[in-house]
Design an enzyme around this catalytic site. Structure first.
Site, PDB file in Angstrom:
ATOM      1  CD  GLU A  99      -3.023  -0.900   2.239  1.00 42.12           C
ATOM      2  OE1 GLU A  99      -2.630  -1.603   3.179  1.00 42.12           O
ATOM      3  OE2 GLU A  99      -4.082  -0.264   2.250  1.00 42.12           O
ATOM      4  CB  CYS A 112       2.844   7.623   3.142  1.00 41.24           C
ATOM      5  SG  CYS A 112       2.970   6.484   4.516  1.00 41.24           S
ATOM      6  CB  CYS A 119       4.343  -4.730   9.946  1.00 41.56           C
ATOM      7  SG  CYS A 119       5.582  -3.971  11.032  1.00 41.56           S
ATOM      8  CB  CYS A 123       2.600  -1.378  17.163  1.00 40.29           C
ATOM      9  SG  CYS A 123       4.378  -1.242  16.912  1.00 40.29           S
ATOM     10  CB  CYS A 126      -0.129  -0.313  14.031  1.00 41.97           C
ATOM     11  SG  CYS A 126       0.174  -0.200  12.258  1.00 41.97           S
ATOM     12  CB  CYS A 350      -0.580   7.034  10.890  1.00 38.31           C
ATOM     13  SG  CYS A 350       0.481   8.320  10.315  1.00 38.31           S
TER      14      CYS A 350
HETATM   15  N1  SAH Z   1       7.242   0.683  11.533  1.00 41.61           N
HETATM   16  C1  SAH Z   1       7.544   2.076  11.413  1.00 41.61           C
HETATM   17  C2  SAH Z   1       6.827   2.804  10.296  1.00 41.61           C
HETATM   18  C3  SAH Z   1       5.328   2.604  10.141  1.00 41.61           C
HETATM   19  S1  SAH Z   1       4.218   3.372  11.240  1.00 41.61           S
HETATM   20  C4  SAH Z   1       7.334   2.770  12.732  1.00 41.61           C
HETATM   21  O1  SAH Z   1       6.817   2.134  13.656  1.00 41.61           O
HETATM   22  O2  SAH Z   1       7.701   3.919  12.884  1.00 41.61           O
HETATM   23  C5  SAH Z   1       4.239   5.080  10.962  1.00 41.61           C
HETATM   24  C6  SAH Z   1       3.660   5.873  12.147  1.00 41.61           C
HETATM   25  O3  SAH Z   1       2.251   5.644  12.294  1.00 41.61           O
HETATM   26  C7  SAH Z   1       4.281   5.493  13.469  1.00 41.61           C
HETATM   27  O4  SAH Z   1       4.749   6.622  14.121  1.00 41.61           O
HETATM   28  C8  SAH Z   1       3.143   4.860  14.258  1.00 41.61           C
HETATM   29  O5  SAH Z   1       3.295   5.107  15.613  1.00 41.61           O
HETATM   30  C9  SAH Z   1       1.936   5.557  13.681  1.00 41.61           C
HETATM   31  N2  SAH Z   1       0.702   4.798  13.845  1.00 41.61           N
HETATM   32  C10 SAH Z   1       0.521   3.479  13.794  1.00 41.61           C
HETATM   33  N3  SAH Z   1      -0.763   3.151  13.974  1.00 41.61           N
HETATM   34  C11 SAH Z   1      -1.423   4.304  14.129  1.00 41.61           C
HETATM   35  C12 SAH Z   1      -2.797   4.634  14.300  1.00 41.61           C
HETATM   36  N4  SAH Z   1      -3.736   3.691  14.352  1.00 41.61           N
HETATM   37  N5  SAH Z   1      -3.125   5.929  14.408  1.00 41.61           N
HETATM   38  C13 SAH Z   1      -2.179   6.891  14.322  1.00 41.61           C
HETATM   39  N6  SAH Z   1      -0.895   6.643  14.135  1.00 41.61           N
HETATM   40  C14 SAH Z   1      -0.505   5.369  14.040  1.00 41.61           C
END
Ligand code: SAH
Length: 369
Positions: A99, A112, A119, A123, A126, A350
């Protein structure tokens, strides 16, 4: 009958730098300038089919079709948000989801992109985590994402009217695919190609400490953002299990090393997703400020209101809460910005990238190509 080579054996030319393409055509007995021509067609004009590169002799195009690939990603569907954001859901040659999100802004566009299909990190806030790791993407697959987005936004070969910034904040953990990522950045930086230099690129990591240290040693490196999400190990262990492997002290220690490589105007970014009632209290704002001040890193904090998605057990913090959190950080000398969510309505924001295809209304579905 002509038999096409399997995709694994075909050379994926989008992931090669100009000198590498020149060497490649030389192994075919072609002169170096043909390689430069081919590189320009793929990377400057963003052409995705050898048949369209009509300034190359027909025999060479036929030969390339047999042994190489100009494009491997296929757009399965694309979505247009009310705010102009576009999301592309693509498939690799081996049918894995990729994506990419195109975010137009007044003075520049941001793309982006994803570094992995799925992944491996878990987390809890996410959505991408729910896919698990399918595989890391190749340099060519990373470059193609940018080409597909630019071609769709402006037309094949049309020079983007605004600057293009890239963020490795799509699916995946970029620092678990650092070699391919850096190769893609070398390809895209070429002035005779897309000419998107590393200074225009930000890589976001959940905190892969050894790779942060590697990146610090890389010349011509992109900018770095760290996803923090919690001010204490106790909470971060819960939200981002990678913290158990590399706790905050190790992570901020690596940031301190990285800081030495910052350019005069450059700052490290800390991203902090705001989860209602979980990590957004006044006390947690003070803890975060104290943590960052303890390490005195030249940095800024981006507060990201959580983008909700059905199976995730969180809600975004209210605007007032985010504002108050920001005020506390700023009162303690931390530069803080609130990131406006983009493309939430099409699951492009995000943490919302999870190869979603079915839950959208037709009005946002632009159609596949
Ligand atoms: N794996 C990497 C890059 C992908 S996530 C990382 O963790 O940085 C990119 C950003 O999106 C990260 O800062 C993460 O904290 C944020 N993110 C993930 N899930 C989210 C959500 N549901 N709402 C808002 N931000 C989110």
């Amino acid at each position: 009958m002509l038999r096409l080579p399997s995709m694994e054996k075909a050379v994926q030319l989008t992931g090669l730098t100009q000198p590498e393409i020149v060497s490649f055509v030389e192994t075919l007995g072609e002169p170096a300038y043909r390689g430069r021509q081919l590189f320009g067609a793929l990377q400057h004009r963003r052409q995705r089919s050898f048949d369209d590169i009509t300034d190359l002799p027909k025999e060479l195009r036929t030969r390339l079709n047999d042994i190489a690939r100009a494009a491997t990603l296929k757009v399965e569907s694309q979505y247009l948000s009310d705010d102009g954001t576009r999301r592309y859901l693509m498939k690799t040659h081996d049918s894995l989801p990729v994506e990419t999100v195109f975010i137009p802004e007044e003075r520049r566009d941001t793309i982006c992109f994803s570094s992995q299909s799925g992944c491996p990190l878990q987390c809890t806030f996410c959505l991408t985590a729910q896919l698990g790791l399918l595989r890391s993407l190749t340099a060519g697959e990373i470059v193609e994402q940018i080409q597909i987005a630019l071609n769709d936004a402006y037309g094949t070969g049309v020079k983007p009217p605004r600057g293009t910034n890239l963020v490795a904040m799509g699916a995946g953990e970029p620092l678990l695919n650092l070699d391919q990522l850096l190769q893609a950045l070398r390809v895209m930086a070429d002035p005779q190609g897309m000419h998107i230099v590393p200074n225009r690129v930000t890589v976001s990591t959940a905190g892969v400490v050894p790779r942060i240290l590697d990146l610090a040693k890389t010349s011509d490196r992109p900018h770095l953002a760290i996803s923090l999400a919690a001010p204490t190990d106790e909470l971060r262990n819960e939200l981002m299990p990678i913290n158990k492997r590399w706790p905050l002290d190790d992570l901020l220690g690596a940031c301190k090393v990285f800081e030495k490589t910052l350019k005069p105007n450059e700052r490290l970014t800390f991203e902090y997703v705001m989860l209602d009632g979980v990590n957004d209290s006044d006390e947690q704002a003070r803890q975060l400020a104290n943590l960052l001040n303890r390490y005195t890193i030249k940095s800024k904090v981006n507060l990201i209101p959580h983008n909700p998605a059905d199976p995730l057990p969180y809600q975004p913090s209210s605007d007032e809460r985010v504002e108050q959190f920001k005020n506390i950080l700023e009162s303690k000398g931390i530069h803080t910005y609130v990131r406006r969510p983009r493309g939430r309505d099409i699951f492009a924001a995000c943490g919302q990238l999870a190869a979603r295809q079915t839950t959208l209304t037709n009005t946002n579905l632009v159609g596949a190509n």
